[in-house]
Design a protein around this motif. Structure first.
Motif, PDB file in Angstrom:
ATOM      1  N   THR B 120      26.413  -4.315 -12.878  1.00 35.74           N
ATOM      2  CA  THR B 120      26.617  -4.011 -11.465  1.00 35.74           C
ATOM      3  C   THR B 120      25.421  -3.262 -10.887  1.00 35.74           C
ATOM      4  O   THR B 120      25.325  -3.076  -9.689  1.00 35.74           O
ATOM      5  N   GLU B 121      24.515  -2.834 -11.764  1.00 34.31           N
ATOM      6  CA  GLU B 121      23.354  -2.071 -11.328  1.00 34.31           C
ATOM      7  C   GLU B 121      22.322  -2.109 -12.445  1.00 34.31           C
ATOM      8  O   GLU B 121      22.678  -2.091 -13.621  1.00 34.31           O
ATOM      9  N   ILE B 122      21.034  -2.165 -12.068  1.00 33.23           N
ATOM     10  CA  ILE B 122      19.972  -2.052 -13.073  1.00 33.23           C
ATOM     11  C   ILE B 122      19.075  -0.886 -12.652  1.00 33.23           C
ATOM     12  O   ILE B 122      18.651  -0.813 -11.498  1.00 33.23           O
ATOM     13  N   ALA B 123      18.796   0.020 -13.580  1.00 34.18           N
ATOM     14  CA  ALA B 123      17.942   1.170 -13.270  1.00 34.18           C
ATOM     15  C   ALA B 123      16.502   0.877 -13.692  1.00 34.18           C
ATOM     16  O   ALA B 123      16.255  -0.043 -14.485  1.00 34.18           O
ATOM     17  N   GLY B 124      15.562   1.661 -13.174  1.00 30.86           N
ATOM     18  CA  GLY B 124      14.147   1.444 -13.429  1.00 30.86           C
ATOM     19  C   GLY B 124      13.777   1.490 -14.909  1.00 30.86           C
ATOM     20  O   GLY B 124      12.828   0.838 -15.345  1.00 30.86           O
ATOM     21  N   ASP B 125      14.544   2.238 -15.707  1.00 28.47           N
ATOM     22  CA  ASP B 125      14.233   2.318 -17.145  1.00 28.47           C
ATOM     23  C   ASP B 125      14.891   1.186 -17.936  1.00 28.47           C
ATOM     24  O   ASP B 125      14.851   1.179 -19.166  1.00 28.47           O
ATOM     25  N   GLY B 126      15.513   0.234 -17.232  1.00 22.83           N
ATOM     26  CA  GLY B 126      16.091  -0.927 -17.911  1.00 22.83           C
ATOM     27  C   GLY B 126      17.546  -0.753 -18.307  1.00 22.83           C
ATOM     28  O   GLY B 126      18.190  -1.705 -18.736  1.00 22.83           O
ATOM     29  N   THR B 127      18.094   0.457 -18.166  1.00 28.08           N
ATOM     30  CA  THR B 127      19.517   0.602 -18.485  1.00 28.08           C
ATOM     31  C   THR B 127      20.333  -0.043 -17.364  1.00 28.08           C
ATOM     32  O   THR B 127      19.931  -0.058 -16.203  1.00 28.08           O
ATOM     33  N   ALA B 128      21.490  -0.571 -17.735  1.00 27.27           N
ATOM     34  CA  ALA B 128      22.327  -1.252 -16.760  1.00 27.27           C
ATOM     35  C   ALA B 128      23.743  -0.712 -16.838  1.00 27.27           C
ATOM     36  O   ALA B 128      24.155  -0.151 -17.855  1.00 27.27           O
ATOM     37  N   THR B 129      24.464  -0.866 -15.726  1.00 25.70           N
ATOM     38  CA  THR B 129      25.853  -0.447 -15.661  1.00 25.70           C
ATOM     39  C   THR B 129      26.739  -1.671 -15.806  1.00 25.70           C
ATOM     40  O   THR B 129      26.503  -2.694 -15.175  1.00 25.70           O
ATOM     41  N   GLN B 130      27.758  -1.560 -16.682  1.00 20.35           N
ATOM     42  CA  GLN B 130      28.741  -2.633 -16.828  1.00 20.35           C
ATOM     43  C   GLN B 130      30.129  -2.032 -16.620  1.00 20.35           C
ATOM     44  O   GLN B 130      30.343  -0.854 -16.900  1.00 20.35           O
ATOM     45  N   VAL B 131      31.043  -2.839 -16.141  1.00 22.24           N
ATOM     46  CA  VAL B 131      32.411  -2.384 -15.930  1.00 22.24           C
ATOM     47  C   VAL B 131      33.288  -3.086 -16.950  1.00 22.24           C
ATOM     48  O   VAL B 131      33.293  -4.308 -17.005  1.00 22.24           O
ATOM     49  N   ALA B 132      33.980  -2.311 -17.796  1.00 23.93           N
ATOM     50  CA  ALA B 132      34.748  -2.933 -18.874  1.00 23.93           C
ATOM     51  C   ALA B 132      36.240  -2.706 -18.683  1.00 23.93           C
ATOM     52  O   ALA B 132      36.650  -1.843 -17.897  1.00 23.93           O
TER      53      ALA B 132
END
Ligand SMILES: Cc1cc2nc3c(=O)[nH]c(=O)nc-3n(C[C@H](O)[C@H](O)[C@H](O)COP(=O)(O)OP(=O)(O)OC[C@H]3O[C@@H](n4cnc5c(N)ncnc54)[C@H](O)[C@@H]3O)c2cc1C
Ligand SMILES: Cc1cc2nc3c(=O)[nH]c(=O)nc-3n(C[C@H](O)[C@H](O)[C@H](O)COP(=O)(O)OP(=O)(O)OC[C@H]3O[C@@H](n4cnc5c(N)ncnc54)[C@H](O)[C@@H]3O)c2cc1C
Lengths: 259, 321
Positions: B120-132
Motif C-alpha cells: 500500500t506504500e513504498i518508502a525511499g529505503d525500499g521498505t513497503a507496507t502490506q496489509v494482512a
C-alpha cells in the motif's frame, strides 16, 4: 489421468489471526487450522476429473506436522494418496522458497495435471501457481471457473472482471481454480474411515535434494521487519431509523462533502 | 537517478492506461525515476504515452507484438526480465491485479529476486507496507535478494501528476517457447456496465443477503447511481443468486478501498471485511443493531433497508438536482 492437488493448511479465515511477535511468522497455534478453503474446490475438481477419466489423485502439502489434518481431509473427500513435505528448516519460508520445495516434490511425482487453489487465505499472494509454472516450465491455466480436459488439451475459462478469457494448453499443465468452479463434496463417513488407511509419504528437504541451510526464515528473499495491529477506528455514529434515518444518513454524507 | 521499471496496465477499452498504472508510477517515484514499460499489441503504446508523461515517466519502453496478446501472462514477464537484465533498474513496480501478481511471481523466479505483493506504500529505503489478515495487521517488509519487485494494491496510493519526458525506446519482443505455452483463445465480456469499475470506484454501494432477492437489488443499484458509485455484493448475496459473482467484495472476491463504502443488509463477516476494511469512510444500513458491520461503520442506520435506501436515494438525487 494422474492428478496432483496442492493443498495448504491455513489458520481459519473466520477466526482472529496474527503474526507471532517472536519472529514475525504466521502464528499457527492461536487459530484453528483448516484446509485453505479454495483448495477444497481444487480437490473437488481433481475428483471430478478422476471420475470422468480414471487415474489417481495425489495430495501434495508443504507444511508443519499439523498439516497432516489437512491431508486427512483431502483423503477423506476421496483423494488416493498424499505426499507431505515436512522439515523444521522450512519455517518462515518466502514464496520463492516454498515454490522450490513444491517444484522439487512435483518432479518426483508423475502427473498429467496439477490442480491448486488460485489464492491462499493467509498469505493471499495468488502467485504459487505462476512460480511453479516458471520453475517447472509447464503451461499454467490460472484462475479457472471452468475446466475441461480432452484429447491431451486443457481448456479453462479464466475468471476476469466482467467475464472470462478462454484459455487452452497441452498437458501436462498446471490449473488454478477459484471457488466458482464447483461445489466441493463433504467427506462421507465411509470416506473418513477409508482415509485412515490411505498412504501418506513424508519427505524431508534432504529427500528432495534440497540443502536445508538454503531454506527458511534466515534465507528468505523478503523479510517482515515489523508488524502492528491496525489502529482501531474511533467509534462511529449509529442512529435508529424513526422515519428520519435516511435524511440523517444524507446529512452525514453532506458533512463529508460526498453529496 | 536510478531507474525504476513500472509495468503499464492499458485500459481494455483502448483509452489510455488504467488508474492502477498512475498509482504505480506515483509509488515508484519514492525509489527513483520511473520508466514505464508497455507490453501489448502493435500500436498500443500510442494511446498511453501522453498520460505516462503526465505522471512522471522519464522513459517509455515499448514492447509491441501480435504475439503478446495471444498468450497468457508469460510474455509480459519475459519482456520485463529482459529489461531487468539490460537496464539494471533499482526495482520493478507492477499494479496488483491477478495478472500483475502472476507477472511479479514469474519475474522473481527469472531474475532470482524477492517480491512483495499488494503493498500500500513504498518508502525511499525500499521498505513497503502490506496489509494482512483481512486488514487487521499492518506489516512492514523488505526484499533482501535481487532486484526488488512490488505489486501495488489498487486505490491505496493517490496518483499525483509529475512532469516526465516519456522518451520512447523500442524493445524487440522475442518470445521463447515457454512464453507461448498457454493460448488466450477468446476474451469474453458478459457484464457490460455503465457504472465505474468496482476496484477503481471512489464510492461503492454493496448489498448483502438482507436485500433478499435479485429484483430487490435494484434498490442498491438506484442508490449507487444516485452517487455515481459502483455496485458490490456479499458472498451470501452472490451465492443466493441475487447478483453476479464478478461483483463480490471480500476475501474471495474483490478488494476495494474507496472513499466511501456503503454496506446494505450485510452483517460484516470477517471475510467480507477483508475486502473493504481499508475504505476511508464506511456507512452501514442494517436492521440488526448488533450486526458486526457497525463496529467498522463511521455512520450506521439501524433500520429496514427497504425504507431507508429508497428514501436516501431520493434525497441524494434531490440534492444533486
Ligand atoms: C501476511 C503474509 C504476507 C506475505 N507476503 C509475502 C510476500 O510479499 N512475498 C513472499 O515471498 N512471501 C510472502 N509471504 C509468505 C508466503 O505466503 C508463503 O511463503 C506461502 O508459502 C506462499 O504463499 P501463499 O500461501 O500466499 O500462496 P498462494 O499463491 O496464495 O497460494 C495459491 C495456491 O498454491 C498452493 N499452495 C501454496 N502454498 C502451499 C503449500 N505450502 N503446500 C501446498 N500447496 C500450497 C495452494 O493450492 C494455494 O491455494 C507472506 C505470508 C503472509 C502470511
Ligand atoms: C474462506 C471464506 C471466504 C469467504 N469470502 C467471502 C467474500 O469474499 N465476501 C463475502 O462477503 N463473504 C465471504 N465469505 C462468507 C462470509 O463468511 C459471510 O457468510 C458473508 O459475508 C455473509 O454475507 P451477508 O452479510 O450478506 O449475509 P448475512 O451474514 O446473512 O447478513 C445479512 C444481514 O442483513 C441484515 N438484514 C436482513 N434483512 C434486512 C433488512 N430488511 N434491512 C436491513 N438489514 C437487513 C441482517 O441483519 C444481517 O446482518 C467467505 C467465507 C469463507 C469461509
Amino acid at each position: 489421468m494422474d492428478i496432483v492437488v496442492l493443498v495448504k493448511q491455513v489458520p481459519d479465515s473466520g477466526s482472529e489471526r496474527s503474526l507471532d511477535p517472536a519472529d514475525n511468522t504466521v502464528a499457527r497455534g492461536s487459530a484453528d487450522n483448516v484446509v485453505n478453503e479454495i483448495d477444497e474446490y481444487a480437490i473437488e475438481e481433481a475428483l471430478l476429473l478422476k471420475e470422468a477419466h480414471g487415474g489417481e489423485v495425489t495430495v501434495l502439502t508443504v507444511g508443519p506436522e499439523s498439516a497432516a489434518d489437512a491431508i486427512r481431509k483431502a483423503l477423506s473427500m476421496g483423494a488416493d494418496k498424499a505426499v507431505h513435505v515436512v522439515d523444521g528448516a522450512i519455517h518462515g519460508a518466502c514464496a520463492p522458497q516454498t515454490s522450490a520445495i513444491l517444484a522439487a516434490a512435483l518432479q518426483q511425482l508423475s502427473f498429467d495435471i496439477v490442480l491448486c487453489g488460485a489464492e491462499s487465505t493467509d498469505g493471499q499472494l495468488a502467485v504459487m501457481p505462476a512460480l511453479l509454472a516458471e520453475r517447472l516450465n509447464l503451461p499454467l491455466l490460472s484462475g479457472a471457473r471452468k475446466l475441461t480436459v480432452e484429447g491431451g488439451m486443457a481448456r479453462v475459462e479464466r475468471q476476469t472482471d466482467g467475464g472470462y478469457w478462454a484459455l487452452e494448453a497441452p498437458l501436462p499443465a498446471i490449473v488454478s481454480t477459484w471457488d466458482t468452479i464447483n461445489e466441493p463434496r463433504y467427506p462421507s463417513f465411509k470416506g473418513i474411515m477409508a482415509a485412515k488407511k490411505k498412504p501418506v509419504t513424508k519427505l524431508s528437504l534432504a529427500d528432495l535434494g534440497i540443502d536445508p541451510a538454503t531454506v527458511g526464515l534466515a534465507m528468505a528473499t523478503s523479510q517482515v521487519l515489523e508488524f502492528a495491529g491496525r489502529p482501531p477506528k474511533g467509534a462511529g455514529v449509529k442512529v435508529t431509523d424513526e422515519g428520519d434515518g435516511a435524511s440523517k444518513l444524507v446529512d452525514f454524507l453532506a458533512g463529508q462533502k460526498i453529496v | 537517478m536510478a531507474e525504476v521499471l513500472v509495468l503499464v496496465e492499458l485500459n481494455p477499452t483502448g483509452e489510455g492506461v488504467r488508474k492502477t498504472t498512475l498509482e504505480a508510477l506515483t509509488a515508484a517515484r519514492a525509489l527513483g525515476e520511473p520508466a514505464a514499460v508497455v507490453v501489448g499489441g502493435p500500436g498500443s503504446a500510442a494511446a498511453a504515452t501522453a498520460q505516462l508523461a503526465e505522471y512522471g515517466a522519464a522513459k517509455v519502453y515499448v514492447a509491441e507484438s501480435e504475439e503478446v496478446e495471444q498468450f497468457l501472462v508469460a510474455p509480459k514477464a519475459e519482456v520485463l526480465a529482459q529489461l531487468v537484465s539490460d537496464k539494471q533498474p533499482a526495482a520493478v513496480v507492477i499494479p496488483s491485479s491477478p495478472e500483475g501478481k502472476e507477472i511479479a511471481g514469474r519475474l522473481a523466479i527469472k531474475t532470482g529476486s524477492g517480491f512483495l505483493t499488494d503493498v500500500t506504500e513504498i518508502a525511499g529505503d525500499g521498505t513497503a507496507t502490506q496489509v494482512a489478515f483481512a486488514g487487521a495487521t499492518i506489516v512492514h517488509s523488505k526484499v533482501t535478494v535481487g532486484t526488488p519487485i512490488y505489486t501495488v494494491r489498487g486505490n491505496s496510493v493517490t496518483p499525483e501528476p509529475a512532469p516526465g519526458a516519456a522518451e520512447e525506446e523500442q524493445v524487440a519482443v522475442q518470445l521463447s517457447d515457454a512464453a507461448r505455452a498457454t493460448r488466450v483463445v477468446d476474451r469474453v465480456v458478459e457484464q457490460k456496465s455503465s457504472r465505474p469499475e468496482l476496484t477503481e470506484a471512489s464510492i461503492v454501494v454493496s448489498g448483502g443477503r438482507g436485500v433478499a432477492s435479485a429484483e430487490n437489488f435494484s434498490l442498491i443499484e438506484g442508490l449507487a447511481d444516485s452517487l455515481g458509485a459502483a455496485v458490490g455484493a456479499s458472498r451470501a448475496a452472490v451465492d443466493s443468486g441475487y447478483y453476479p459473482h464478478t461483483f463480490q467484495v471480500g476475501q474471495t472476491g474483490k478488494t476495494v478501498s474507496p472513499q466511501l463504502y456503503i454496506a446494505v443488509g450485510i452483517s460484516g463477516a470477517i471475510q467480507h471485511r477483508a475486502g473493504m476494511q481499508t475504505s476511508k469512510t464506511i456507512v452501514a444500513v442494517n436492521k440488526d443493531p448488533e450486526a458486526p458491520i457497525f463496529e467498522l461503520a463511521d455512520f450506521g442506520v439501524v433500520g429496514d433497508l427497504n425504507t431507508v435506501v429508497p428514501q436516501a436515494t431520493e434525497a441524494i438525487t434531490a440534492r444533486r438536482g
